[in-house]
Design a protein around this motif. Structure first.
Motif, mmCIF file in Angstrom:
data_model
loop_
_atom_site.group_PDB
_atom_site.id
_atom_site.type_symbol
_atom_site.label_atom_id
_atom_site.label_comp_id
_atom_site.label_asym_id
_atom_site.label_seq_id
_atom_site.Cartn_x
_atom_site.Cartn_y
_atom_site.Cartn_z
ATOM 1 N N MET A 1 0.916 -1.226 0.010
ATOM 2 C CA MET A 1 0.097 0.086 -0.043
ATOM 3 C C MET A 1 0.710 1.272 -0.101
ATOM 4 S SD MET A 1 -3.190 0.425 -0.128
ATOM 5 C CE MET A 1 -3.859 2.072 -0.502
ATOM 6 N N GLN A 2 1.839 1.193 0.961
ATOM 7 C CA GLN A 2 2.635 2.437 1.072
ATOM 8 C C GLN A 2 3.426 2.511 -0.276
ATOM 9 O OE1 GLN A 2 3.413 4.234 3.912
ATOM 10 N NE2 GLN A 2 4.722 5.393 2.687
ATOM 11 N N GLN A 3 3.746 1.552 -0.990
ATOM 12 C CA GLN A 3 4.573 1.688 -2.303
ATOM 13 C C GLN A 3 3.615 2.219 -3.385
ATOM 14 O OE1 GLN A 3 6.102 -2.063 -3.055
ATOM 15 N NE2 GLN A 3 8.280 -1.614 -2.522
ATOM 16 N N ILE A 4 2.294 1.863 -3.485
ATOM 17 C CA ILE A 4 1.297 2.426 -4.228
ATOM 18 C C ILE A 4 1.290 3.871 -4.213
ATOM 19 C CG2 ILE A 4 -1.073 2.467 -5.163
ATOM 20 C CD1 ILE A 4 -0.927 -0.855 -4.358
ATOM 21 N N ILE A 5 0.943 4.214 -2.986
ATOM 22 C CA ILE A 5 0.920 5.580 -2.464
ATOM 23 C C ILE A 5 2.076 6.767 -3.075
ATOM 24 C CG2 ILE A 5 0.585 7.525 -0.718
ATOM 25 C CD1 ILE A 5 -1.208 5.463 0.712
ATOM 26 N N ASN A 6 3.196 5.705 -2.617
ATOM 27 C CA ASN A 6 4.577 6.603 -3.043
ATOM 28 C C ASN A 6 4.550 6.735 -4.552
ATOM 29 O OD1 ASN A 6 5.782 6.965 -0.564
ATOM 30 N ND2 ASN A 6 6.916 5.331 -0.635
ATOM 31 N N PHE A 7 4.183 5.724 -5.416
ATOM 32 C CA PHE A 7 4.251 5.505 -6.643
ATOM 33 C C PHE A 7 3.451 6.711 -7.298
ATOM 34 C CE2 PHE A 7 2.403 4.337 -10.589
ATOM 35 C CZ PHE A 7 3.309 3.861 -11.496
ATOM 36 N N ILE A 8 2.041 6.923 -6.843
ATOM 37 C CA ILE A 8 1.222 7.851 -7.233
ATOM 38 C C ILE A 8 1.782 9.305 -6.973
ATOM 39 C CG2 ILE A 8 -1.100 8.692 -6.662
ATOM 40 C CD1 ILE A 8 -1.947 5.918 -6.510
ATOM 41 N N LEU A 9 2.365 9.269 -5.692
ATOM 42 C CA LEU A 9 2.751 10.574 -5.647
ATOM 43 C C LEU A 9 3.891 10.950 -6.282
ATOM 44 C CD1 LEU A 9 2.721 10.977 -1.368
ATOM 45 C CD2 LEU A 9 1.143 12.073 -3.174
ATOM 46 N N ARG A 10 4.851 10.075 -6.676
ATOM 47 C CA ARG A 10 5.897 10.473 -7.345
ATOM 48 C C ARG A 10 5.635 10.688 -8.753
ATOM 49 N NH1 ARG A 10 10.450 5.880 -8.085
ATOM 50 N NH2 ARG A 10 12.006 7.304 -9.459
ATOM 51 N N TYR A 11 4.599 10.206 -9.598
ATOM 52 C CA TYR A 11 4.231 10.154 -10.737
ATOM 53 C C TYR A 11 2.826 10.992 -10.971
ATOM 54 C CZ TYR A 11 7.636 6.965 -11.892
ATOM 55 O OH TYR A 11 9.144 6.349 -12.094
ATOM 56 N N LYS A 12 2.560 11.678 -10.025
ATOM 57 C CA LYS A 12 1.284 12.489 -10.181
ATOM 58 C C LYS A 12 1.249 13.421 -11.138
ATOM 59 C CE LYS A 12 1.737 16.489 -6.953
ATOM 60 N NZ LYS A 12 3.146 16.758 -6.767
ATOM 61 N N ASN A 13 2.112 14.144 -11.721
ATOM 62 C CA ASN A 13 2.052 14.813 -12.771
ATOM 63 C C ASN A 13 1.803 13.909 -13.876
ATOM 64 O OD1 ASN A 13 2.631 17.205 -11.497
ATOM 65 N ND2 ASN A 13 4.711 16.657 -11.562
ATOM 66 N N PHE A 14 2.601 12.877 -14.135
ATOM 67 C CA PHE A 14 2.230 12.077 -15.370
ATOM 68 C C PHE A 14 0.779 11.439 -15.482
ATOM 69 C CE2 PHE A 14 2.962 8.029 -17.423
ATOM 70 C CZ PHE A 14 3.138 8.272 -18.718
ATOM 71 N N ILE A 15 0.468 11.101 -14.192
ATOM 72 C CA ILE A 15 -0.801 10.447 -14.087
ATOM 73 C C ILE A 15 -1.829 11.579 -14.628
ATOM 74 C CG2 ILE A 15 -2.659 9.539 -12.414
ATOM 75 C CD1 ILE A 15 -0.146 8.205 -11.153
ATOM 76 N N LEU A 16 -1.647 12.729 -13.982
ATOM 77 C CA LEU A 16 -2.554 13.817 -14.316
ATOM 78 C C LEU A 16 -2.553 13.880 -15.821
ATOM 79 C CD1 LEU A 16 -4.449 16.250 -13.159
ATOM 80 C CD2 LEU A 16 -2.477 17.615 -13.549
ATOM 81 N N TYR A 17 -1.445 14.067 -16.354
ATOM 82 C CA TYR A 17 -1.322 14.261 -17.697
ATOM 83 C C TYR A 17 -2.049 13.287 -18.597
ATOM 84 C CZ TYR A 17 0.864 14.311 -22.202
ATOM 85 O OH TYR A 17 1.041 14.101 -23.727
ATOM 86 N N ILE A 18 -2.024 12.184 -18.143
ATOM 87 C CA ILE A 18 -2.259 10.751 -18.829
ATOM 88 C C ILE A 18 -4.105 11.089 -18.684
ATOM 89 C CG2 ILE A 18 -2.762 8.417 -18.981
ATOM 90 C CD1 ILE A 18 -0.170 9.169 -20.309
ATOM 91 N N PHE A 19 -4.416 11.213 -17.591
ATOM 92 C CA PHE A 19 -5.849 11.525 -17.526
ATOM 93 C C PHE A 19 -6.607 12.572 -18.325
ATOM 94 C CE2 PHE A 19 -9.300 13.661 -15.078
ATOM 95 C CZ PHE A 19 -10.106 12.797 -15.113
#
Lengths: 272, 169
Positions: A1-19
């Protein structure tokens, strides 16, 4: 879980862009195959009013020219009226019964894109509805696609998705009018059989198959023609009568029988 | 200071949208060249800002242009692409310099500013016309449009850039 959250935080710009990219691509691709979205269009309140304000300022500049154009059209109509024995005049008379005509002004026009839309200053409160035809004194312009309270967007004939029934004036052979997006002065008429004799300069008018436009509204003249890939149909280049770059006054044509025609067609189809 | 830059950006946003839709979308130079000067917003936007907010703002900018020009969400898609790629482009153009706190766009050399702007425009137009034309059989048409319209946009952006240049501090 911790890792997933870290992943999201780290790539939040990329995820936002893709979205956001998926959202915009969704809207875009939908329009390639089908109609303009009813949400993303310039007939909405704010865009319509901004265009209208701008039109209010710039419309004065060529008022004289527009007036002259309208007087010339009146002159032509008077001429038709006073020589009523003409066959065209009789036709005009019967047209008056099934079609109602409202005037409008173009407040936004475009012709440089692949899918061009025009915005006019008439809307729901002037009883404009989707699928009404728009014509000018010289020829056809397009079909109403979205309507707001005071404005409407029109799918121009200069639109890749445009498909209008048209025919040769002298032989009555019909085909469909499309646009290949290469030149704003010409459109293409396809599906005319090879047997039909063609002459450069022949007039193309709207056909009677559509319940949108009246029959015999001028479109343009044949500029050149050649056979399509299967060698059985003509590809005809049609030079438009309209100057698509300079359109101010338009008529909104509505067929009072349209609903009945569509109802009847649907009934027939469901019977099969 | 923060509210000041916030205010400037809002005004810039509104003005660029209006100038774009009321003037440049109607230019139709040679029948098809409509420069997209609103890209200047991304060129001028402060560097040391929240990136997510920047992408969101670019999406809004593109979407407002789309609303006016009936282009679905093509402007939005191409604008967020350059918004997302901007840090990478800056690192490429300005080198490691741009990571420093003291870096200002106005202090970079003319060539660097020019390259930065040109890259933003070319990437934007590539995405834009690929999506608009949406067929690889028309690759030549896409290239023709990208090259000619990028050149026009670049010239106009440079003119605007020198007219309303970012203050040197």
């Amino acid at each position: 879980m911790q890792q997933i959250i870290n992943f999201i935080l780290r790539y939040k710009n990329f995820i936002l862009y893709i979205f956001l990219m998926i959202v915009s691509l969704g809207f875009t691709i939908q329009s390639h195959s089908y109609h303009q979205s009813s949400f993303f269009n310039s007939s909405s309140w704010i865009t319509g009013n901004i265009y209208e304000t701008s039109y209010g300022i710039t419309s004065y500049f060529d008022l004289e020219k527009e007036n002259k154009k309208l007087v010339e059209e009146n002159e032509w109509l008077r001429h038709q009226l006073f020589n009523k024995k003409d066959s065209i005049a009789v036709q005009l008379d019967s047209v008056l019964m099934t079609y109602t005509v409202t005037s409008g002004q173009v407040i936004k026009n475009s012709y440089a894109n692949q899918r061009n839309y025009i915005t006019i200053n008439k809307g729901r409160k002037d009883s404009v509805k989707p699928d009404m035809g728009i014509i000018t004194p010289e020829g056809i312009l397009g079909i109403v696609e979205n309507v707001s309270k005071k404005h409407a967007t029109v799918q121009s004939i200069l639109n890749e998705n445009s498909n209008i029934n048209a025919k040769l004036k002298n032989t009555n052979n019909f085909g469909s009018l499309t646009w290949n997006a290469s030149n704003y002065n010409t459109v293409q008429l396809v599906d005319i059989p090879r047997l039909v004799p063609l002459v450069i300069g022949d007039t193309i008018v709207t056909g009677g198959m559509s319940s949108i436009f009246p029959e015999n509204v001028p479109i343009g003249t044949i500029k050149k023609f050649d056979l399509n890939d299967s060698k059985s149909f003509w590809n005809i280049e049609v030079a438009l009568f309209n100057d698509m770059t300079n359109i101010k006054n338009v008529y909104i044509v509505s067929n009072t029988d349209r609903e009945e025609i569509i109802e009847l067609q649907e009934e027939t189809e469901s019977n099969d | 200071m923060i509210s000041n830059s916030y205010f400037i950006n809002v005004i810039r946003f509104a003005l660029l949208v209006l100038v774009q839709v009321l003037v440049f979308n109607r230019l139709n130079f040679f029948g098809f060249i409509n420069p997209m000067v609103y890209i200047l917003f991304l060129y001028w936007y402060p560097i040391k800002q929240n990136r997510a907010a920047f992408i969101g703002l670019s999406f809004l900018l593109g979407l407002s242009i789309d609303f006016f020009s009936d282009t679905m969400a093509i402007n939005a898609a191409s604008t967020i692409t350059i918004a997302y790629l901007r840090p990478a482009i800056m690192r490429f153009v300005f080198g490691v310099n741009y990571e420093f706190q003291s870096f200002k766009l106005g202090n970079a050399t003319r060539v660097q500013q020019f390259t930065f702007l040109a890259l933003l425009i070319v990437v934007h137009h590539l995405v834009f016309f690929t999506l608009e034309i949406f067929s690889f059989s028309n690759l030549l048409l896409i290239l023709k449009k990208v090259v000619s319209i990028s050149a026009a946009t670049l010239v106009l952006c440079l003119l605007f850039g020198s007219l309303f240049s970012v203050r040197k501090e």
